[in-house]
Motif scaffolding. Structure first.
Motif, PDB file in Angstrom:
ATOM      1  N   GLU A  26      36.990  27.141  38.968  1.00  0.00           N
ATOM      2  CA  GLU A  26      36.348  28.375  39.414  1.00  0.00           C
ATOM      3  C   GLU A  26      35.603  28.143  40.725  1.00  0.00           C
ATOM      4  O   GLU A  26      35.673  28.960  41.649  1.00  0.00           O
ATOM      5  CB  GLU A  26      35.393  28.906  38.343  1.00  0.00           C
ATOM      6  CG  GLU A  26      34.789  30.245  38.672  1.00  0.00           C
ATOM      7  CD  GLU A  26      35.797  31.372  38.743  1.00  0.00           C
ATOM      8  OE1 GLU A  26      35.561  32.313  39.544  1.00  0.00           O
ATOM      9  OE2 GLU A  26      36.825  31.331  38.050  1.00  0.00           O
ATOM     10  N   PHE A  29      38.134  28.010  43.566  1.00  0.00           N
ATOM     11  CA  PHE A  29      38.620  29.336  43.920  1.00  0.00           C
ATOM     12  C   PHE A  29      37.548  30.140  44.658  1.00  0.00           C
ATOM     13  O   PHE A  29      37.848  30.908  45.577  1.00  0.00           O
ATOM     14  CB  PHE A  29      39.103  30.090  42.687  1.00  0.00           C
ATOM     15  CG  PHE A  29      40.350  29.519  42.074  1.00  0.00           C
ATOM     16  CD1 PHE A  29      41.359  28.966  42.852  1.00  0.00           C
ATOM     17  CD2 PHE A  29      40.529  29.515  40.703  1.00  0.00           C
ATOM     18  CE1 PHE A  29      42.507  28.438  42.295  1.00  0.00           C
ATOM     19  CE2 PHE A  29      41.683  28.988  40.126  1.00  0.00           C
ATOM     20  CZ  PHE A  29      42.671  28.450  40.926  1.00  0.00           C
ATOM     21  N   GLU A  30      36.283  29.960  44.267  1.00  0.00           N
ATOM     22  CA  GLU A  30      35.199  30.644  44.960  1.00  0.00           C
ATOM     23  C   GLU A  30      35.082  30.156  46.409  1.00  0.00           C
ATOM     24  O   GLU A  30      34.799  30.946  47.312  1.00  0.00           O
ATOM     25  CB  GLU A  30      33.879  30.444  44.220  1.00  0.00           C
ATOM     26  CG  GLU A  30      33.797  31.259  42.947  1.00  0.00           C
ATOM     27  CD  GLU A  30      32.545  30.972  42.134  1.00  0.00           C
ATOM     28  OE1 GLU A  30      31.667  30.199  42.592  1.00  0.00           O
ATOM     29  OE2 GLU A  30      32.444  31.536  41.030  1.00  0.00           O
ATOM     30  N   GLY A  33      37.634  31.983  48.332  1.00  0.00           N
ATOM     31  CA  GLY A  33      37.175  33.358  48.545  1.00  0.00           C
ATOM     32  C   GLY A  33      36.142  33.445  49.654  1.00  0.00           C
ATOM     33  O   GLY A  33      36.185  34.364  50.485  1.00  0.00           O
ATOM     34  N   ARG A  34      35.210  32.483  49.690  1.00  0.00           N
ATOM     35  CA  ARG A  34      34.213  32.446  50.767  1.00  0.00           C
ATOM     36  C   ARG A  34      34.876  32.234  52.122  1.00  0.00           C
ATOM     37  O   ARG A  34      34.490  32.851  53.118  1.00  0.00           O
ATOM     38  CB  ARG A  34      33.177  31.345  50.505  1.00  0.00           C
ATOM     39  CG  ARG A  34      32.119  31.724  49.499  1.00  0.00           C
ATOM     40  CD  ARG A  34      30.965  30.734  49.471  1.00  0.00           C
ATOM     41  NE  ARG A  34      31.370  29.360  49.296  1.00  0.00           N
ATOM     42  CZ  ARG A  34      31.611  28.774  48.110  1.00  0.00           C
ATOM     43  NH1 ARG A  34      31.488  29.473  47.004  1.00  0.00           N
ATOM     44  NH2 ARG A  34      31.971  27.509  48.058  1.00  0.00           N
ATOM     45  N   TRP A  35      35.890  31.350  52.160  1.00  0.00           N
ATOM     46  CA  TRP A  35      36.599  31.085  53.423  1.00  0.00           C
ATOM     47  C   TRP A  35      37.220  32.375  53.949  1.00  0.00           C
ATOM     48  O   TRP A  35      37.093  32.699  55.130  1.00  0.00           O
ATOM     49  CB  TRP A  35      37.662  30.007  53.213  1.00  0.00           C
ATOM     50  CG  TRP A  35      38.383  29.623  54.466  1.00  0.00           C
ATOM     51  CD1 TRP A  35      38.013  28.656  55.359  1.00  0.00           C
ATOM     52  CD2 TRP A  35      39.589  30.199  54.985  1.00  0.00           C
ATOM     53  NE1 TRP A  35      38.919  28.593  56.395  1.00  0.00           N
ATOM     54  CE2 TRP A  35      39.896  29.536  56.185  1.00  0.00           C
ATOM     55  CE3 TRP A  35      40.438  31.198  54.542  1.00  0.00           C
ATOM     56  CZ2 TRP A  35      41.019  29.839  56.937  1.00  0.00           C
ATOM     57  CZ3 TRP A  35      41.552  31.522  55.309  1.00  0.00           C
ATOM     58  CH2 TRP A  35      41.828  30.838  56.499  1.00  0.00           C
ATOM     59  N   PHE A  36      37.898  33.121  53.066  1.00  0.00           N
ATOM     60  CA  PHE A  36      38.503  34.378  53.497  1.00  0.00           C
ATOM     61  C   PHE A  36      37.435  35.364  53.968  1.00  0.00           C
ATOM     62  O   PHE A  36      37.620  36.060  54.967  1.00  0.00           O
ATOM     63  CB  PHE A  36      39.362  34.987  52.387  1.00  0.00           C
ATOM     64  CG  PHE A  36      40.744  34.409  52.313  1.00  0.00           C
ATOM     65  CD1 PHE A  36      41.716  34.768  53.236  1.00  0.00           C
ATOM     66  CD2 PHE A  36      41.081  33.485  51.334  1.00  0.00           C
ATOM     67  CE1 PHE A  36      42.995  34.232  53.185  1.00  0.00           C
ATOM     68  CE2 PHE A  36      42.346  32.937  51.276  1.00  0.00           C
ATOM     69  CZ  PHE A  36      43.307  33.312  52.201  1.00  0.00           C
ATOM     70  N   ALA A  37      36.301  35.416  53.292  1.00  0.00           N
ATOM     71  CA  ALA A  37      35.217  36.316  53.691  1.00  0.00           C
ATOM     72  C   ALA A  37      34.634  35.899  55.045  1.00  0.00           C
ATOM     73  O   ALA A  37      34.389  36.757  55.908  1.00  0.00           O
ATOM     74  CB  ALA A  37      34.123  36.327  52.624  1.00  0.00           C
ATOM     75  N   SER A  40      37.092  36.922  57.832  1.00  0.00           N
ATOM     76  CA  SER A  40      37.723  38.242  57.675  1.00  0.00           C
ATOM     77  C   SER A  40      37.916  38.964  59.006  1.00  0.00           C
ATOM     78  O   SER A  40      38.818  39.790  59.130  1.00  0.00           O
ATOM     79  CB  SER A  40      36.912  39.110  56.712  1.00  0.00           C
ATOM     80  OG  SER A  40      35.610  39.352  57.240  1.00  0.00           O
ATOM     81  N   HIS A  48      49.317  34.865  48.647  1.00  0.00           N
ATOM     82  CA  HIS A  48      49.585  33.644  47.894  1.00  0.00           C
ATOM     83  C   HIS A  48      51.028  33.741  47.417  1.00  0.00           C
ATOM     84  O   HIS A  48      51.443  34.785  46.909  1.00  0.00           O
ATOM     85  CB  HIS A  48      48.629  33.529  46.702  1.00  0.00           C
ATOM     86  CG  HIS A  48      48.743  32.239  45.991  1.00  0.00           C
ATOM     87  ND1 HIS A  48      49.490  32.089  44.850  1.00  0.00           N
ATOM     88  CD2 HIS A  48      48.219  31.026  46.260  1.00  0.00           C
ATOM     89  CE1 HIS A  48      49.410  30.831  44.445  1.00  0.00           C
ATOM     90  NE2 HIS A  48      48.642  30.170  45.290  1.00  0.00           N
TER      91      HIS A  48
END
Length: 112
Positions: A26, A29-30, A33-37, A40, A48
């Motif tokens: 988890e 994966f977080e 998610g932070r990298w994409f944010a 952005s 994926h």
């Protein structure tokens, strides 16, 4: 300029991810998610990919097309996802790629 970042998993990375407990997975994966944010503003599209065994390969040789199941690429690395980014130049694309927190290889290709 537009570039595609290809995220490449190795067998070792896949094993490490599989060996993680639920909390570690988890957290991994977080981080993604932070990298994409965080990026952005330059990411125009991303996805994926399904596992390599779901691939279909078309080899174009001598005017013929040979279609086979599976990726059938050489080596023990497989592209698992991608992001299309729009940045000023290759240096900026490199900076974005170097901050990727997941699989150990990111290939950068310009989009024409």
């Amino acid at each position: 300029m537009k570039y595609v970042l290809l995220f490449v998993e190795t067998e070792e990375y896949a094993r490490d991810l599989e060996a993680m407990d639920e909390a570690e997975r988890e957290a991994a994966f977080e981080a993604v998610g932070r990298w994409f944010a965080e990026h952005s503003a330059v990411i125009k599209h991303h996805g994926h990919l399904r596992p390599a065994e779901t691939a279909t390969t078309v080899r174009l040789t001598g005017g013929d097309a040979l279609v086979t199941d599976g990726p059938f690429v050489e080596g023990k690395e497989v592209v698992s996802g991608y992001a299309e980014i729009e940045v000023a130049d290759l240096d900026e694309a490199l900076a974005v790629a170097k901050s990727w927190p997941a699989c150990p290889i990111v290939e950068i290709r310009p989009v024409t």
